[in-house]
Write a protein that holds these residues in place. Structure first.
Motif, PDB file in Angstrom:
ATOM      1  N   GLY A  60      -5.313  -3.702   9.837  1.00  0.00           N
ATOM      2  CA  GLY A  60      -5.472  -4.003   7.902  1.00  0.00           C
ATOM      3  C   GLY A  60      -4.671  -3.151   7.544  1.00  0.00           C
ATOM      4  O   GLY A  60      -5.293  -2.459   7.913  1.00  0.00           O
ATOM      5  N   GLU A  61      -4.361  -3.475   6.372  1.00  0.00           N
ATOM      6  CA  GLU A  61      -4.302  -2.474   5.339  1.00  0.00           C
ATOM      7  C   GLU A  61      -5.549  -2.464   4.346  1.00  0.00           C
ATOM      8  O   GLU A  61      -5.356  -3.677   3.637  1.00  0.00           O
ATOM      9  N   CYS A  62      -6.220  -1.394   4.014  1.00  0.00           N
ATOM     10  CA  CYS A  62      -6.999  -1.095   2.474  1.00  0.00           C
ATOM     11  C   CYS A  62      -6.255  -0.457   1.745  1.00  0.00           C
ATOM     12  O   CYS A  62      -6.028   0.792   2.121  1.00  0.00           O
ATOM     13  N   ASN A  63      -6.560  -1.016   0.426  1.00  0.00           N
ATOM     14  CA  ASN A  63      -5.643  -0.572  -0.865  1.00  0.00           C
ATOM     15  C   ASN A  63      -6.083  -0.052  -1.604  1.00  0.00           C
ATOM     16  O   ASN A  63      -5.978   1.166  -1.857  1.00  0.00           O
ATOM     17  N   GLY A  64      -7.603   0.728  -1.021  1.00  0.00           N
ATOM     18  CA  GLY A  64      -8.248   1.396  -1.704  1.00  0.00           C
ATOM     19  C   GLY A  64      -8.168   1.406  -3.889  1.00  0.00           C
ATOM     20  O   GLY A  64      -8.273   0.241  -3.651  1.00  0.00           O
ATOM     21  N   GLY A  97      -4.550   4.040   0.414  1.00  0.00           N
ATOM     22  CA  GLY A  97      -4.384   3.500   1.455  1.00  0.00           C
ATOM     23  C   GLY A  97      -5.105   3.256   2.204  1.00  0.00           C
ATOM     24  O   GLY A  97      -4.788   4.585   3.197  1.00  0.00           O
ATOM     25  N   ALA A  98      -5.382   2.711   3.441  1.00  0.00           N
ATOM     26  CA  ALA A  98      -5.784   3.325   4.524  1.00  0.00           C
ATOM     27  C   ALA A  98      -5.492   2.307   5.491  1.00  0.00           C
ATOM     28  O   ALA A  98      -5.568   0.912   5.456  1.00  0.00           O
ATOM     29  N   LEU A  99      -5.140   2.527   6.930  1.00  0.00           N
ATOM     30  CA  LEU A  99      -4.942   1.073   8.034  1.00  0.00           C
ATOM     31  C   LEU A  99      -6.114   1.169   8.496  1.00  0.00           C
ATOM     32  O   LEU A  99      -6.838   2.361   9.279  1.00  0.00           O
ATOM     33  N   VAL A 100      -6.306  -0.045   8.646  1.00  0.00           N
ATOM     34  CA  VAL A 100      -7.938  -0.044   9.352  1.00  0.00           C
ATOM     35  C   VAL A 100      -7.815  -0.622  10.627  1.00  0.00           C
ATOM     36  O   VAL A 100      -6.695  -1.705  10.345  1.00  0.00           O
ATOM     37  N   ALA A 101      -8.295  -0.581  11.862  1.00  0.00           N
ATOM     38  CA  ALA A 101      -8.140  -0.971  13.238  1.00  0.00           C
ATOM     39  C   ALA A 101      -9.439  -1.371  13.277  1.00  0.00           C
ATOM     40  O   ALA A 101     -10.729  -0.540  13.353  1.00  0.00           O
ATOM     41  N   LEU A 102     -10.121  -1.988  13.832  1.00  0.00           N
ATOM     42  CA  LEU A 102     -10.877  -3.422  13.800  1.00  0.00           C
ATOM     43  C   LEU A 102     -11.366  -4.101  15.532  1.00  0.00           C
ATOM     44  O   LEU A 102     -10.438  -4.519  15.800  1.00  0.00           O
TER      45      LEU A 102
END
Length: 411
Positions: A329-333, A267-272
């Motif tokens: 947001g969170e991206c689960n990979g 997973g990754a933390l995504v900041a837009l």
């Protein structure tokens, strides 16, 4: 706030660049101090960074008088909101209590306000020397047929343990476009491109290309993906286009960003970064995040202030709010299934990041604050998309990722 507590917070701020308010969900950051944590021999020039919002009281009064006259000239009958504007106004009203509380916390931190007035004249800073060369546009150069032949020279500083008074650099010449340029040393590296000098921080890398080559960043193995991804797209913006500050792209182009493939398998933390246009917010929520496989988590606000702590514009000014938003947001990979759990920590909503803005559209370096929520990864892999400057430990991608790495921005 007690004097001892204020003193403790100020002491921490002078070391870290982050002032944490105990009585509100907000922090004040000094981007110059934050960026300088990435360098060993060079220092970002406060005078160069803070090119705006440091005016004398007389100049400020003249500008306010001018703005007041403009508002009087433009005064018309009350504007009636359309449906989209009503939604935007509702979002603003929901955020307003948090923003006002952050303003109040800042204005009561008298120790911090005293330091803020002198941020542009930090220790050892001076007015940057005017550039003696023609400033090249990476964006334009990357479009010409000769782009594959342009090269950048990296000058690695020698080990001075021998005490020699003669400084000899080891050089490495590399293609500047569509190529990963890495400084894997623990020291700043000086670079030269077309007679212009640049500074690269330790343990950093950049990749200069347009959107068509971004898939080159996708790691071969999912466990080599990125844990934190910060994105500052060149959104469609009439104002930016009119001022010719930077080229923008239609929003649909960003649907092709391979965020899921770039994310770590756990997973990754995504900041837009987004503007306050409701059309854009709707696009992100309904199309962009779903296309990326990102689940919305929280909203942070970047509140822009002047050196005296006042807002750069009226908080309720509809088309020129003194803040921008970061949607988290969170991206689960691709390798994370329902049997696994993400390592992203719980994030409190409506947090406020206060700072004095730098150049037009230049964002404060918030990566260090966001790293607090990426737990359990060592080392943490960090990526900034559409970057225009570099930070130690990060990969910066875009069509001008070393825009603010020119030596004239440093002391």
């Amino acid at each position: 706030m007690a004097d001892s507590e204020m003193s403790k917070n100020l002491s921490a701020f002078l070391k870290s660049g982050i002032y944490r308010f105990e009585d509100s969900n907000s922090v004040f950051v000094d981007p110059v101090r934050l960026l300088n944590r990435s360098y060993t021999r060079f220092r970002v020039s406060p005078w160069a960074y803070y090119s705006r919002f440091f005016q004398s009281s007389e100049a400020t009064q003249l500008q306010q008088s001018s703005n007041s006259r403009k508002r009087r000239r433009k005064k018309t009958k009350p504007h009636t909101f359309n449906e989209r504007e009503r939604v935007a106004e509702q979002r603003h009203q929901e955020a307003k209590p948090f923003l006002l509380k952050a303003c109040d916390s800042l204005l009561r931190a008298t120790d911090l306000l005293e330091v803020m007035g002198n941020l542009r004249n930090g220790s050892g800073s001076s007015s940057p020397s005017p550039s003696t060369t023609v400033e090249e546009s990476f964006i334009e150069l990357g479009r010409v047929w000769q782009a594959p032949f342009y090269e950048i020279t990296l000058k690695f500083h020698p080990d001075e343990a021998g005490g020699s008074s003669i400084t000899q650099y080891s050089e490495r010449v590399l293609p500047v476009f569509n190529n990963l340029i890495v400084n894997e040393t623990s020291d700043d590296v000086e670079a030269e491109f077309m007679n212009t000098q640049y500074v690269l921080p330790p343990d950093s890398s950049f990749y200069t290309s347009d959107l068509r080559q971004i898939h080159d960043l996708i790691p071969a193995e999912h466990d080599c993906g990125f844990n934190l991804i910060v994105i500052d797209p060149p959104w469609e913006n009439g104002s930016a286009h009119q001022k010719l500050r930077y080229p923008t792209l239609p929003n649909r182009y960003f649907l092709s960003l391979p965020i899921k493939q770039l994310s770590h398998k756990e997973g990754a933390l995504v900041a837009l970064w987004v503007t306050n246009r409701e059309k854009l917010r709707y696009f992100v929520e309904k199309e962009l995040f779903p296309a990326w496989g990102v689940k919305y988590v929280a909203t942070f606000y970047w509140l822009k202030v002047k050196a005296d702590g006042s807002l750069i514009s009226d908080l309720d000014l509809f088309h020129h709010r003194p803040y921008e938003c970061i949607l988290l947001g969170e991206c689960n990979g691709e390798s994370l299934d329902s049997s696994n759990t993400s390592r992203i920590k719980t994030i409190q909503d409506n947090q406020i990041i206060i700072s004095i803005p730098g150049d037009y559209s230049r964002k404060p370096p918030v990566g260090g604050l966001l790293l607090e929520y990426v737990a359990g990864h060592s080392p943490t892999r960090c990526l900034e998309l559409f970057a225009r400057e570099m930070v130690s430990g990060w990969l910066s991608w875009g069509n001008e990722p070393i825009r603010f790495q020119e030596s004239r921005y440093f002391n």
